[in-house]
Structure formats: structure tokens, C-alpha cells
Design a protein around this motif. Structure first.
Motif, mmCIF file in Angstrom:
data_model
loop_
_atom_site.group_PDB
_atom_site.id
_atom_site.type_symbol
_atom_site.label_atom_id
_atom_site.label_comp_id
_atom_site.label_asym_id
_atom_site.label_seq_id
_atom_site.Cartn_x
_atom_site.Cartn_y
_atom_site.Cartn_z
ATOM 1 N N SER A 40 2.263 3.520 -3.963
ATOM 2 C CA SER A 40 3.105 3.276 -2.730
ATOM 3 C C SER A 40 3.130 1.823 -2.418
ATOM 4 O O SER A 40 2.621 0.953 -3.126
ATOM 5 C CB SER A 40 2.257 3.920 -1.594
ATOM 6 O OG SER A 40 1.162 3.264 -1.301
ATOM 7 N N THR A 67 3.693 2.375 5.184
ATOM 8 C CA THR A 67 3.407 2.740 3.682
ATOM 9 C C THR A 67 4.816 3.239 3.450
ATOM 10 O O THR A 67 5.514 4.386 4.160
ATOM 11 C CB THR A 67 2.375 4.058 3.428
ATOM 12 O OG1 THR A 67 1.176 3.349 3.940
ATOM 13 C CG2 THR A 67 2.245 4.215 1.912
ATOM 14 N N PHE A 69 6.893 4.962 -0.076
ATOM 15 C CA PHE A 69 6.860 5.558 -1.285
ATOM 16 C C PHE A 69 8.235 5.504 -2.191
ATOM 17 O O PHE A 69 9.470 5.635 -1.310
ATOM 18 C CB PHE A 69 6.482 7.092 -1.422
ATOM 19 C CG PHE A 69 5.141 7.261 -0.675
ATOM 20 C CD1 PHE A 69 4.071 7.241 -1.510
ATOM 21 C CD2 PHE A 69 5.147 7.482 0.814
ATOM 22 C CE1 PHE A 69 2.806 7.310 -0.646
ATOM 23 C CE2 PHE A 69 3.819 7.473 1.375
ATOM 24 C CZ PHE A 69 2.704 7.543 0.546
#
Length: 134
Positions: A40, A67, A69
Motif C-alpha cells: 500500500s 492508506t 491500495f
């Protein structure tokens, strides 16, 4: 239950979409450069809490650990640096593992994501290959 939301900036609509439960919109500045991990891209957004109207003093900022991805994480890593303005749509998470609690926001979308950097002689950041000795 999902609701449609519209966001305007300077009387111009910059976002329209459907948001679900536990989804937030965060607007702030990148705090330090994003970091890439094995799976990530992680970054922190510094969010202003405004000024005290009486004293004119700024309230202490809030920091949101985020975060992202996949492709979105790669785009954030390539296009954003410390102090860049950013708006994200994210879902809050809170997990406990081995008696330690992890919490933050999983980014689903960046509103008005910065354009991909241009690599051309017209760009100030262009580094030509004319002087490369091989």
C-alpha cells in the motif's frame, strides 16, 4: 443507506457521488511525503480546525493516517508531496491485533486528483538526455 453528495469550490462543482455509512471526506494538506509499503501507500493528512474568532489563534490541527491500495496508491505516491492540498473520500477502520489497536482511513478516491506530471521540454522539471555520455 447511501446518499448522493455534491461538493462545490468557488461555485464550481468539483465532485458528485454516492457515499455510504462510515465514509468521510477529508480536506487538508499532505503531512510529509507519502510512503510506499509492500502492499500500500501510506500518508498523513493535516486537517485545519480553524481559528479562534476572538483571539485569532489557530486551533491545533488534526492528523488523519490514510492508506491507499493499488493504482490509486501509486498515483498518490507519484503526484503528491509534503504540503500539497488533497481531498479524499475514505472509510474509517479500527482493528485490534495482539492487543494493539490500529486505526485510520482507507482511501477510496481522491477528489480532483493532481494531473500526472508532464515529461516534455516545455516542463520546468524536464531533464533532457542530450548530455548523457552514452
Amino acid at each position: 443507506m447511501a446518499k448522493t453528495i455534491k461538493i462545490f469550490e468557488d461555485d464550481k462543482k468539483i465532485y458528485e457521488g454516492i457515499l455510504s455509512v462510515n465514509t468521510v471526506i477529508l480536506k487538508g494538506q499532505m503531512y510529509k511525503n507519502p510512503r510506499q509499503t509492500e502492499k500500500s501507500t501510506q500518508f498523513t493528512i493535516k486537517i485545519s480546525n480553524g481559528k479562534n474568532q476572538t483571539t485569532g489563534q489557530w486551533y491545533k490541527s488534526t492528523y488523519a493516517d490514510c492508506t491507499a491500495f493499488g493504482t490509486l496508491g501509486e498515483q498518490i505516491l507519484e503526484r503528491y508531496i509534503d504540503k500539497d492540498d488533497i481531498w479524499v473520500i475514505a472509510k474509517f477502520y479500527c482493528n485490534t491485533k495482539n492487543s494493539k489497536t490500529y486505526k485510520g482511513f482507507n482511501v477510496k478516491e481522491v477528489i480532483n486528483i493532481k494531473e500526472e506530471p508532464s515529461i516534455s521540454p516545455d516542463n520546468d522539471n524536464y531533464i533532457g538526455d542530450e548530455d548523457i555520455p552514452f
